[in-house]
Design a protein around this motif. Structure first.
Motif, PDB file in Angstrom:
ATOM      1  N   VAL A  77      -2.729  14.866  -6.049  1.00  0.00           N
ATOM      2  CA  VAL A  77      -3.093  13.885  -7.063  1.00  0.00           C
ATOM      3  C   VAL A  77      -4.462  13.347  -6.719  1.00  0.00           C
ATOM      4  O   VAL A  77      -4.694  12.924  -5.592  1.00  0.00           O
ATOM      5  N   LYS A  78      -5.391  13.384  -7.647  1.00  0.00           N
ATOM      6  CA  LYS A  78      -6.736  12.908  -7.371  1.00  0.00           C
ATOM      7  C   LYS A  78      -6.702  11.444  -6.965  1.00  0.00           C
ATOM      8  O   LYS A  78      -6.082  10.612  -7.627  1.00  0.00           O
ATOM      9  N   VAL A  79      -7.373  11.114  -5.886  1.00  0.00           N
ATOM     10  CA  VAL A  79      -7.375   9.744  -5.391  1.00  0.00           C
ATOM     11  C   VAL A  79      -8.563   8.962  -5.901  1.00  0.00           C
ATOM     12  O   VAL A  79      -8.597   7.756  -5.761  1.00  0.00           O
ATOM     13  N   ALA A  80      -9.545   9.602  -6.450  1.00  0.00           N
ATOM     14  CA  ALA A  80     -10.718   8.893  -6.936  1.00  0.00           C
ATOM     15  C   ALA A  80     -11.333   9.662  -8.097  1.00  0.00           C
ATOM     16  O   ALA A  80     -11.476  10.863  -8.044  1.00  0.00           O
ATOM     17  N   ALA A  86     -17.478   4.550  -8.550  1.00  0.00           N
ATOM     18  CA  ALA A  86     -17.121   3.402  -7.706  1.00  0.00           C
ATOM     19  C   ALA A  86     -15.905   3.718  -6.838  1.00  0.00           C
ATOM     20  O   ALA A  86     -15.839   3.340  -5.668  1.00  0.00           O
ATOM     21  N   GLN A  87     -14.927   4.429  -7.415  1.00  0.00           N
ATOM     22  CA  GLN A  87     -13.729   4.780  -6.660  1.00  0.00           C
ATOM     23  C   GLN A  87     -14.053   5.765  -5.543  1.00  0.00           C
ATOM     24  O   GLN A  87     -13.488   5.698  -4.465  1.00  0.00           O
ATOM     25  N   ARG A  88     -14.962   6.682  -5.811  1.00  0.00           N
ATOM     26  CA  ARG A  88     -15.347   7.639  -4.772  1.00  0.00           C
ATOM     27  C   ARG A  88     -16.044   6.923  -3.620  1.00  0.00           C
ATOM     28  O   ARG A  88     -15.778   7.215  -2.442  1.00  0.00           O
ATOM     29  N   LYS A  89     -16.907   5.988  -3.948  1.00  0.00           N
ATOM     30  CA  LYS A  89     -17.594   5.218  -2.913  1.00  0.00           C
ATOM     31  C   LYS A  89     -16.582   4.435  -2.087  1.00  0.00           C
ATOM     32  O   LYS A  89     -16.642   4.397  -0.856  1.00  0.00           O
ATOM     33  N   LEU A  90     -15.605   3.842  -2.761  1.00  0.00           N
ATOM     34  CA  LEU A  90     -14.563   3.088  -2.077  1.00  0.00           C
ATOM     35  C   LEU A  90     -13.720   4.006  -1.210  1.00  0.00           C
ATOM     36  O   LEU A  90     -13.355   3.662  -0.080  1.00  0.00           O
ATOM     37  N   PHE A  91     -13.398   5.196  -1.714  1.00  0.00           N
ATOM     38  CA  PHE A  91     -12.570   6.162  -0.990  1.00  0.00           C
ATOM     39  C   PHE A  91     -13.169   6.478   0.383  1.00  0.00           C
ATOM     40  O   PHE A  91     -12.505   6.373   1.413  1.00  0.00           O
ATOM     41  N   ASP A 133     -18.680  -4.434  -3.645  1.00  0.00           N
ATOM     42  CA  ASP A 133     -18.732  -5.022  -4.977  1.00  0.00           C
ATOM     43  C   ASP A 133     -17.656  -4.443  -5.891  1.00  0.00           C
ATOM     44  O   ASP A 133     -17.919  -3.974  -7.001  1.00  0.00           O
ATOM     45  N   VAL A 134     -16.421  -4.434  -5.371  1.00  0.00           N
ATOM     46  CA  VAL A 134     -15.273  -3.992  -6.160  1.00  0.00           C
ATOM     47  C   VAL A 134     -14.200  -5.069  -6.105  1.00  0.00           C
ATOM     48  O   VAL A 134     -14.273  -6.001  -5.298  1.00  0.00           O
ATOM     49  N   LYS A 135     -13.196  -4.943  -6.952  1.00  0.00           N
ATOM     50  CA  LYS A 135     -12.119  -5.920  -6.967  1.00  0.00           C
ATOM     51  C   LYS A 135     -11.216  -5.752  -5.747  1.00  0.00           C
ATOM     52  O   LYS A 135     -11.027  -4.640  -5.246  1.00  0.00           O
ATOM     53  N   ARG A 136     -10.649  -6.866  -5.311  1.00  0.00           N
ATOM     54  CA  ARG A 136      -9.738  -6.846  -4.171  1.00  0.00           C
ATOM     55  C   ARG A 136      -8.543  -5.926  -4.443  1.00  0.00           C
ATOM     56  O   ARG A 136      -8.082  -5.204  -3.556  1.00  0.00           O
ATOM     57  N   GLU A 137      -8.073  -5.937  -5.690  1.00  0.00           N
ATOM     58  CA  GLU A 137      -6.925  -5.111  -6.052  1.00  0.00           C
ATOM     59  C   GLU A 137      -7.240  -3.628  -5.925  1.00  0.00           C
ATOM     60  O   GLU A 137      -6.368  -2.818  -5.599  1.00  0.00           O
ATOM     61  N   GLU A 138      -8.498  -3.257  -6.199  1.00  0.00           N
ATOM     62  CA  GLU A 138      -8.886  -1.855  -6.094  1.00  0.00           C
ATOM     63  C   GLU A 138      -8.858  -1.383  -4.641  1.00  0.00           C
ATOM     64  O   GLU A 138      -8.489  -0.247  -4.351  1.00  0.00           O
ATOM     65  N   VAL A 139      -9.261  -2.263  -3.726  1.00  0.00           N
ATOM     66  CA  VAL A 139      -9.222  -1.923  -2.307  1.00  0.00           C
ATOM     67  C   VAL A 139      -7.777  -1.728  -1.865  1.00  0.00           C
ATOM     68  O   VAL A 139      -7.447  -0.772  -1.153  1.00  0.00           O
ATOM     69  N   ILE A 140      -6.898  -2.624  -2.297  1.00  0.00           N
ATOM     70  CA  ILE A 140      -5.480  -2.531  -1.928  1.00  0.00           C
ATOM     71  C   ILE A 140      -4.861  -1.242  -2.472  1.00  0.00           C
ATOM     72  O   ILE A 140      -4.127  -0.535  -1.780  1.00  0.00           O
ATOM     73  N   GLU A 141      -5.181  -0.914  -3.742  1.00  0.00           N
ATOM     74  CA  GLU A 141      -4.624   0.292  -4.355  1.00  0.00           C
ATOM     75  C   GLU A 141      -5.105   1.544  -3.629  1.00  0.00           C
ATOM     76  O   GLU A 141      -4.312   2.457  -3.353  1.00  0.00           O
ATOM     77  N   MET A 142      -6.405   1.590  -3.299  1.00  0.00           N
ATOM     78  CA  MET A 142      -6.939   2.768  -2.635  1.00  0.00           C
ATOM     79  C   MET A 142      -6.364   2.914  -1.230  1.00  0.00           C
ATOM     80  O   MET A 142      -6.073   4.020  -0.775  1.00  0.00           O
ATOM     81  N   GLU A 143      -6.167   1.794  -0.533  1.00  0.00           N
ATOM     82  CA  GLU A 143      -5.580   1.867   0.803  1.00  0.00           C
ATOM     83  C   GLU A 143      -4.153   2.392   0.725  1.00  0.00           C
ATOM     84  O   GLU A 143      -3.703   3.157   1.578  1.00  0.00           O
ATOM     85  N   ARG A 165      -3.009   4.480  -1.499  1.00  0.00           N
ATOM     86  CA  ARG A 165      -3.090   5.924  -1.719  1.00  0.00           C
ATOM     87  C   ARG A 165      -3.415   6.652  -0.419  1.00  0.00           C
ATOM     88  O   ARG A 165      -2.838   7.702  -0.115  1.00  0.00           O
ATOM     89  N   LEU A 166      -4.360   6.113   0.324  1.00  0.00           N
ATOM     90  CA  LEU A 166      -4.760   6.758   1.571  1.00  0.00           C
ATOM     91  C   LEU A 166      -3.646   6.724   2.606  1.00  0.00           C
ATOM     92  O   LEU A 166      -3.565   7.592   3.466  1.00  0.00           O
ATOM     93  N   SER A 167      -2.815   5.708   2.539  1.00  0.00           N
ATOM     94  CA  SER A 167      -1.733   5.571   3.517  1.00  0.00           C
ATOM     95  C   SER A 167      -0.595   6.529   3.227  1.00  0.00           C
ATOM     96  O   SER A 167       0.226   6.811   4.097  1.00  0.00           O
ATOM     97  N   GLY A 168      -0.534   7.024   1.984  1.00  0.00           N
ATOM     98  CA  GLY A 168       0.531   7.951   1.627  1.00  0.00           C
ATOM     99  C   GLY A 168       0.324   9.296   2.281  1.00  0.00           C
ATOM    100  O   GLY A 168      -0.786   9.696   2.590  1.00  0.00           O
ATOM    101  N   ARG A 169       1.370   9.988   2.505  1.00  0.00           N
ATOM    102  CA  ARG A 169       1.306  11.315   3.112  1.00  0.00           C
ATOM    103  C   ARG A 169       2.175  12.278   2.315  1.00  0.00           C
ATOM    104  O   ARG A 169       3.255  11.906   1.847  1.00  0.00           O
ATOM    105  N   ASP A 170       1.713  13.494   2.147  1.00  0.00           N
ATOM    106  CA  ASP A 170       2.518  14.514   1.490  1.00  0.00           C
ATOM    107  C   ASP A 170       3.665  14.920   2.402  1.00  0.00           C
ATOM    108  O   ASP A 170       3.466  15.104   3.601  1.00  0.00           O
ATOM    109  N   ILE A 171       4.864  15.046   1.850  1.00  0.00           N
ATOM    110  CA  ILE A 171       6.010  15.463   2.642  1.00  0.00           C
ATOM    111  C   ILE A 171       6.608  16.716   2.027  1.00  0.00           C
ATOM    112  O   ILE A 171       6.522  16.949   0.822  1.00  0.00           O
ATOM    113  N   ALA A 172       7.200  17.532   2.871  1.00  0.00           N
ATOM    114  CA  ALA A 172       7.805  18.774   2.389  1.00  0.00           C
ATOM    115  C   ALA A 172       9.126  18.465   1.698  1.00  0.00           C
ATOM    116  O   ALA A 172       9.943  17.701   2.202  1.00  0.00           O
ATOM    117  N   LEU A 173       9.317  19.044   0.512  1.00  0.00           N
ATOM    118  CA  LEU A 173      10.570  18.822  -0.206  1.00  0.00           C
ATOM    119  C   LEU A 173      11.708  19.590   0.436  1.00  0.00           C
ATOM    120  O   LEU A 173      12.853  19.155   0.400  1.00  0.00           O
TER     121      LEU A 173
END
Length: 295
Positions: free
Chosen positions: A133-136, A140-145, A171-181, A183-191
């Motif tokens: 799933v694209k994370v950015a 602005a999202q790419r810079k944050l990523f 210069d981004v919203k606090r909520e955007e930082v939380i959302e991106m973090e 996403r980054l904290s998630g990990r793909d797991i094997a089904l």
């Protein structure tokens, strides 16, 4: 194109420092690190030959003398879990684009100019392949990523103060930082379980709903059941005895659909096969009207 494709298989390659097989990544990195660096004067001369004369030999020397730069930059992106060789390959593409667009009259070293193109290609590769799933998506999202990866301390979640500081810095919203973090904290797991033993029953795929449990499928199954029981019985009840006998003999006698023939029923009722066909058609039309309430 592979990362080795920038290495020519001729004598000029050996003159530039390559020797032996380059069949693996370690050998490739060792070889590019032995390539001689160009002086500023040599770089300008080669760049002018490329610009004015379209000299591909000059372009080759400019590219090869900067391959070590790609390797160095690629090391900084190993934290994304992508193959080092693939990162180098993408960076080499960026390097070649930089050499093609480099203007020697700007009085800028190629190393400074090429870094932008090399990183741009690596960034694009990471964003396309790091997660399914694209994370950015936006600039602005790419810079944050990429900035978030460098600001996070280890695997621990960022504190509210760190989140506020990064949001202010970028210069981004606090909520955007939380959302991106998140996403980054998630990990793909094997089904599915990597083994074929009893652990399979505890793999995530065992807890996924089957297609038969999907609401639409459930409703369709219930509808079919009603048609097969209540609806069919009601529709048959609206037929006269002869019509019902013909329909049951033709369509309901066997599960495989191999019912009685028109001629068999014609002999039974003492009429022509065509007359049986007409009775059957009329009965089916009447049943269709009765079954409409169940569709």
């Amino acid at each position: 194109m592979t990362m080795m494709s920038v290495v020519p298989a001729n004598n000029s390659a050996l003159e530039l420092g390559f020797s032996g097989s380059l069949g693996n990544l370690d050998a490739y990195i060792s070889a590019v690190n032995r390539l001689p660096m160009l002086t500023h004067e040599e770089e300008i001369s080669l760049a002018k030959r490329l610009k004015d004369q379209a000299d591909l030999g000059a372009a080759q020397k400019l590219v090869m003398s900067h391959l070590r730069l790609v390797v160095s930059i690629a090391r900084g992106y190993l934290g994304y879990g992508l193959p080092h060789g693939d990162l180098i390959q993408e960076g080499n593409i960026g390097l070649m684009k930089a050499v093609k667009r480099f203007d020697p009259d700007q009085n800028v070293r190629l190393v400074s100019y090429a870094m932008h193109w090399i990183k741009a290609e690596m960034h694009e590769y990471i964003l396309k392949n790091w997660r399914l799933v694209k994370v950015a998506t936006t600039k602005a999202q790419r810079k944050l990523f990429f900035n978030l990866r460098s600001h996070k301390q280890g695997l621990d979640a960022m504190t509210p103060a760190q989140i506020d500081q990064l949001a202010k810095t970028l210069d981004v919203k606090r909520e955007e930082v939380i959302e991106m973090e998140t996403r980054l904290s998630g990990r793909d797991i094997a089904l599915e379980s990597p083994t074929d033993d009893e652990d399979d029953k505890f793999a995530p795929i065992a807890y996924l709903s089957s297609e038969a449990s999907e609401p639409t499928r459930v409703l369709e199954a219930e509808q079919v059941t009603r048609l097969q029981s209540e609806g069919l019985e009601e529709a048959l009840g609206k037929l006269d005895a002869r019509s019902r006998r013909i329909i049951e003999a033709r369509w309901l006698a066997n599960d495989d659909g191999s019912g009685a023939t028109l001629h068999t029923l014609a002999d039974e009722f003492g009429v022509s096969a065509e007359r049986i066909r007409q009775i059957e058609a009329a009965a089916l039309k009447k049943m269709k009207g009765a079954l409409a309430a169940y569709v």
